[in-house]
Design an enzyme around this catalytic site. Structure first.
Site, PDB file in Angstrom:
ATOM      1  N   CYS A 194       1.019  -1.087  -0.076  1.00 34.22           N
ATOM      2  CA  CYS A 194       0.040   0.021  -0.069  1.00 34.22           C
ATOM      3  C   CYS A 194       1.001   1.268  -0.003  1.00 34.22           C
ATOM      4  CB  CYS A 194      -0.946  -0.076   1.272  1.00 34.22           C
ATOM      5  SG  CYS A 194      -0.196  -0.113   2.625  1.00 34.22           S
ATOM      6  N   THR A 195       0.521   2.428   0.446  1.00 32.25           N
ATOM      7  CA  THR A 195       1.078   3.781   0.125  1.00 32.25           C
ATOM      8  C   THR A 195       2.514   3.729   1.223  1.00 32.25           C
ATOM      9  OG1 THR A 195      -0.935   4.780  -0.568  1.00 32.25           O
ATOM     10  CG2 THR A 195       0.841   6.096  -0.046  1.00 32.25           C
TER      11      THR A 195
END
Length: 343
Positions: free
Chosen positions: A199-200
């Site tokens: 994810c980020t």
């Protein structure tokens, strides 16, 4: 004592311009047991306001999630303050690849039920029983194996402009939506496949890895520090970059390039483009991808209806917005029915 922001974004931007001081955009998260989030919130606000920190910070009983901007000359003092908090000592800080003096224009420290809106009942599983964290080198090795399934734990508008080669990118609006979809799609591989997630910055994978282990997945891995840390390690260690496009970020920049690839299209004409904008009609504010030509032709709006409204005098626009909410348009983020190309 003032414990909340009193300056407008415009006023803060002017102060930043006048100061001319370099600022660092960074993020971090930490799961921890916080007895009184309100007191901790006030403690952070007082300390960070004094250091001219700006950003969006969520505090809950389960920990802290922060995206912020720090004046470069105050970074060591900021880091010293973090280290003075027992569960934040030596916490990993994800430094943005591209710096922007105005990535954040207000300091907002909010108490929430959770630091990540995941829709999960955490009491049903052990959130500390998480997957194996891997760095960029091991991540690259893992995702090249045939017995690995790579999953993007972000939402559709994030993965649309950038993702890893070969990743599963669920067409979802929320993190919670993706959990059940992924489990159903991969249910036959709970024991024989490596489930590798990213994810980020890592916070979504942190919770998802524990959730999937609870659901019976035996070999669960997550990218340490997310895409942000991956890009840093790739650059510093001279590794192959397997990410295509831009990394969506939740500040005024909206994205930072990880590779030169443009993998998405303008939502209005279909031309290759990966620039997210908000519709200029404040009553709509739809997040979508728009190229420069369409921005000029549409006055930065998502539809002819919004273009007409945006051309009205400001007071008339305010009157039209009064008592009305278009949250359905905001939530759809690039999938609204007004975007003809996307249909």
């Amino acid at each position: 004592m003032q414990l909340y922001n009193k300056l407008s974004a415009k006023e803060r931007a002017a102060i930043i311009d006048e100061a001319g001081t370099e600022r660092l955009t960074l993020s971090f998260y930490q799961y921890a047991q916080i007895g009184n989030p309100e007191i901790f919130r006030n403690h952070l606000y007082i300390a960070w306001d004094d250091l001219d920190v700006l950003g969006r910070i969520y505090v809950a009983h389960e920990g802290i999630n922060a995206q912020l901007s720090v004046p470069a000359p105050n970074f060591l003092k900021f880091k010293a303050h973090l280290d003075s908090v027992s569960f934040l000592k030596d916490v990993r800080l994800n430094i943005a690849r591209e710096q922007d003096m105005k990535s954040f224009l207000k300091l907002k420290v909010k108490v929430r039920k959770k630091i990540l809106a995941d829709g999960l009942n955490d009491h049903t599983f052990d959130v500390t029983n998480k997957g194996v964290h891997v760095g960029a080198k091991e991540f690259n090795e893992l995702i090249s194996r045939e017995d690995t399934v790579l999953v993007d734990m972000r939402n559709h508008y994030e993965s649309e402009i950038g993702h890893f080669k070969g990743a599963i990118t669920p067409d979802v609006d929320t993190f919670r939506d993706s959990l059940d979809i992924i489990e159903e799609d991969l249910k036959e591989h709970k024991e024989d496949k490596n489930l590798v997630m990213y994810c980020t910055g890592g916070i979504r994978c942190e919770k998802a890895s524990a959730y999937y282990k609870h659901k019976g997945f035996k070999k669960v891995f997550q990218l340490e520090g997310g895409i942000i840390e991956y890009a840093r390690q790739v650059e510093e260690e001279g590794l192959e970059n397997k990410f295509l496009g831009k990394n969506f970020v939740f500040d005024h920049r909206r994205a930072e390039p990880i590779s030169d690839d443009v993998i998405s299209n303008c939502h209005q004409c279909g031309k290759p483009c990966d620039t997210h904008v908000n519709c200029a009609n404040e009553a709509c504010h739809l997040l979508f991808i728009q190229c420069e030509d369409c921005a000029k032709a549409m006055d930065s709006c998502c539809s002819n209806e919004c273009k007409e409204i945006n051309s009205l005098p400001y007071e008339e626009q305010k009157a039209l917005r009064k008592g009305k909410m278009n949250s359905n348009k905001i939530f759809k983020k690039g999938r609204s029915e007004v975007l003809k190309y996307k249909q």
